[in-house]
Design a protein around this motif. Sequence first.
Motif, PDB file in Angstrom:
ATOM      1  N   ALA A 114       9.518 -10.141  -1.760  1.00 19.18           N
ATOM      2  CA  ALA A 114       9.254  -9.193  -2.844  1.00 19.18           C
ATOM      3  C   ALA A 114       8.444  -9.839  -3.961  1.00 19.18           C
ATOM      4  O   ALA A 114       7.527  -9.220  -4.524  1.00 19.18           O
ATOM      5  N   VAL A 115       8.762 -11.081  -4.271  1.00 16.81           N
ATOM      6  CA  VAL A 115       8.028 -11.790  -5.333  1.00 16.81           C
ATOM      7  C   VAL A 115       6.574 -12.022  -4.916  1.00 16.81           C
ATOM      8  O   VAL A 115       5.643 -11.845  -5.715  1.00 16.81           O
ATOM      9  N   ILE A 116       6.355 -12.410  -3.661  1.00 14.93           N
ATOM     10  CA  ILE A 116       4.983 -12.612  -3.175  1.00 14.93           C
ATOM     11  C   ILE A 116       4.203 -11.302  -3.223  1.00 14.93           C
ATOM     12  O   ILE A 116       3.043 -11.265  -3.646  1.00 14.93           O
ATOM     13  N   LEU A 117       4.849 -10.205  -2.808  1.00 15.56           N
ATOM     14  CA  LEU A 117       4.195  -8.900  -2.870  1.00 15.56           C
ATOM     15  C   LEU A 117       3.867  -8.535  -4.311  1.00 15.56           C
ATOM     16  O   LEU A 117       2.765  -8.023  -4.599  1.00 15.56           O
ATOM     17  N   ALA A 118       4.804  -8.803  -5.216  1.00 18.25           N
ATOM     18  CA  ALA A 118       4.589  -8.460  -6.624  1.00 18.25           C
ATOM     19  C   ALA A 118       3.419  -9.246  -7.202  1.00 18.25           C
ATOM     20  O   ALA A 118       2.535  -8.677  -7.862  1.00 18.25           O
ATOM     21  N   MET A 119       3.378 -10.547  -6.981  1.00 14.37           N
ATOM     22  CA  MET A 119       2.303 -11.367  -7.523  1.00 14.37           C
ATOM     23  C   MET A 119       0.950 -10.990  -6.919  1.00 14.37           C
ATOM     24  O   MET A 119      -0.076 -10.988  -7.606  1.00 14.37           O
ATOM     25  N   THR A 120       0.944 -10.658  -5.630  1.00 12.46           N
ATOM     26  CA  THR A 120      -0.305 -10.251  -4.989  1.00 12.46           C
ATOM     27  C   THR A 120      -0.834  -8.965  -5.613  1.00 12.46           C
ATOM     28  O   THR A 120      -2.027  -8.846  -5.920  1.00 12.46           O
ATOM     29  N   ALA A 121       0.035  -7.993  -5.816  1.00 13.73           N
ATOM     30  CA  ALA A 121      -0.386  -6.726  -6.416  1.00 13.73           C
ATOM     31  C   ALA A 121      -0.846  -6.923  -7.853  1.00 13.73           C
ATOM     32  O   ALA A 121      -1.860  -6.339  -8.279  1.00 13.73           O
ATOM     33  N   LEU A 122      -0.124  -7.753  -8.617  1.00 11.19           N
ATOM     34  CA  LEU A 122      -0.511  -7.985 -10.007  1.00 11.19           C
ATOM     35  C   LEU A 122      -1.867  -8.677 -10.114  1.00 11.19           C
ATOM     36  O   LEU A 122      -2.740  -8.264 -10.885  1.00 11.19           O
ATOM     37  N   VAL A 123      -2.057  -9.736  -9.338  1.00  7.79           N
ATOM     38  CA  VAL A 123      -3.318 -10.485  -9.408  1.00  7.79           C
ATOM     39  C   VAL A 123      -4.478  -9.634  -8.903  1.00  7.79           C
ATOM     40  O   VAL A 123      -5.556  -9.610  -9.505  1.00  7.79           O
ATOM     41  N   THR A 124      -4.254  -8.906  -7.802  1.00  4.47           N
ATOM     42  CA  THR A 124      -5.319  -8.056  -7.265  1.00  4.47           C
ATOM     43  C   THR A 124      -5.691  -6.960  -8.253  1.00  4.47           C
ATOM     44  O   THR A 124      -6.882  -6.665  -8.468  1.00  4.47           O
ATOM     45  N   GLY A 125      -4.692  -6.331  -8.866  1.00  4.93           N
ATOM     46  CA  GLY A 125      -4.972  -5.299  -9.858  1.00  4.93           C
ATOM     47  C   GLY A 125      -5.733  -5.851 -11.051  1.00  4.93           C
ATOM     48  O   GLY A 125      -6.675  -5.225 -11.542  1.00  4.93           O
ATOM     49  N   PHE A 126      -5.340  -7.026 -11.502  1.00  4.71           N
ATOM     50  CA  PHE A 126      -6.033  -7.641 -12.637  1.00  4.71           C
ATOM     51  C   PHE A 126      -7.480  -7.977 -12.269  1.00  4.71           C
ATOM     52  O   PHE A 126      -8.404  -7.767 -13.058  1.00  4.71           O
ATOM     53  N   GLN A 127      -7.683  -8.501 -11.052  1.00  5.52           N
ATOM     54  CA  GLN A 127      -9.039  -8.790 -10.587  1.00  5.52           C
ATOM     55  C   GLN A 127      -9.894  -7.529 -10.572  1.00  5.52           C
ATOM     56  O   GLN A 127     -11.055  -7.538 -11.017  1.00  5.52           O
TER      57      GLN A 127
END
Length: 395
Positions: free
Chosen positions: A345-358
């Motif tokens: 869940a943490v990996i999914l969360a960080m991936t979504a956050l970083v991708t959205g910010f990018q």
Amino acid sequence: MPCLNEAETLALCVEKARGFLARTGIAGEVLIADNGSTDGSQAIAEAHGARVVNATQRGYGAALATGIADARGHFVIMGDADDSYDFANLDAFVAALRDGADLVMGNRFAGGIAPGAMPWHHRYIGNPVLSFLGRLFFKTPIRDFHCGLRGFRRDAIRNLNLRTTGMEFASEMVVKATLGQLDVREVPTTLKPDGRSRAPHLRSFRDGWRHLRFLLLFSPRWLFLYPGVALLWIGLAVGSQLLRGPVQVGGITFGVHTLLVAALCVITGTQAIAFAIIGRRFASRYGFIPRSGTYDRLLESLTLERVLLVALLLMLGGFVAMFWGLWEWARRDFGPLDSTATLRAVILAMTALVTGFQLMMSAFMSSMINIPIYERRLADQPVPDDQFRRRNTDA
């Protein structure tokens, strides 16, 4: 002919070119674009009936651009002044130009390369590889991308707005002519050892890299888009399977660590695709690459607001997954997290956050390209006739 200290061979090249004009009855001139020679090349050229123009900016491309701008003919044939090309036999180039071609390239591999005329790493590695990449990236029919002997319709090439000043000028001419849908053809030509006693100006690795760099920069699809799509697809395909739990293939188990690699693929792929869009928008807007109706419509649909909406949704999903992970951590009194479900869940969360910010930052960067360089001020707008008359009446 571009020229930089070619006193040893220049006279012979000029005489061959003038002999060709006399033999064929073509009304033409021999033009030397001198790039700062210090060996008396200018005087030699003039003594043998050539016209000399000075290319003040240094570089092979700069010399050629100066010569093209100063040429007086409808057709131009360019070639190096080192006596490696046969200026006495240009009939195939002229015939193709008169038949309607805009650019006619010589093909040394089809016409014949004399022993010692081309280093082995140019003949079997450099030229074939770069020519293959040029055909792959730009769908050009040319098989000898870097032949220095070529003919073209002067107005057609000038309209391409060629910009480079170094050896990559040769690649830019072929690439832009192909992208501009000009009539590009190829004829066999020969290459023999040059007549210089000094080393050539060409530097294999430096100039080879400049050609490769140019091909990549003029093809955002191959530099950014295709690698980005591949990474994104791998990341999503692998990650979607591993989010459910470990996957065993044969005797190998793929778990949370592989999920982390998949997440990195998604992030990197998304950024590469964003770079491809930004690069294409910049290149087409400022004339580096011809505009494409299909691609422009796609770019116009990717408005700042739409991309921002997708970015915010991704970040919102990331925050939800992050809060779930924090809640699970709190349930364990903020102790060690042994549960792989929480890590996923943490990996999914960080991936979504970083991708959205990018995506958010890339959307703003892409939109900045749409801002016109020159904006007309309101005070500079023309005044309608009725308002103009009213002002004069009031005065």
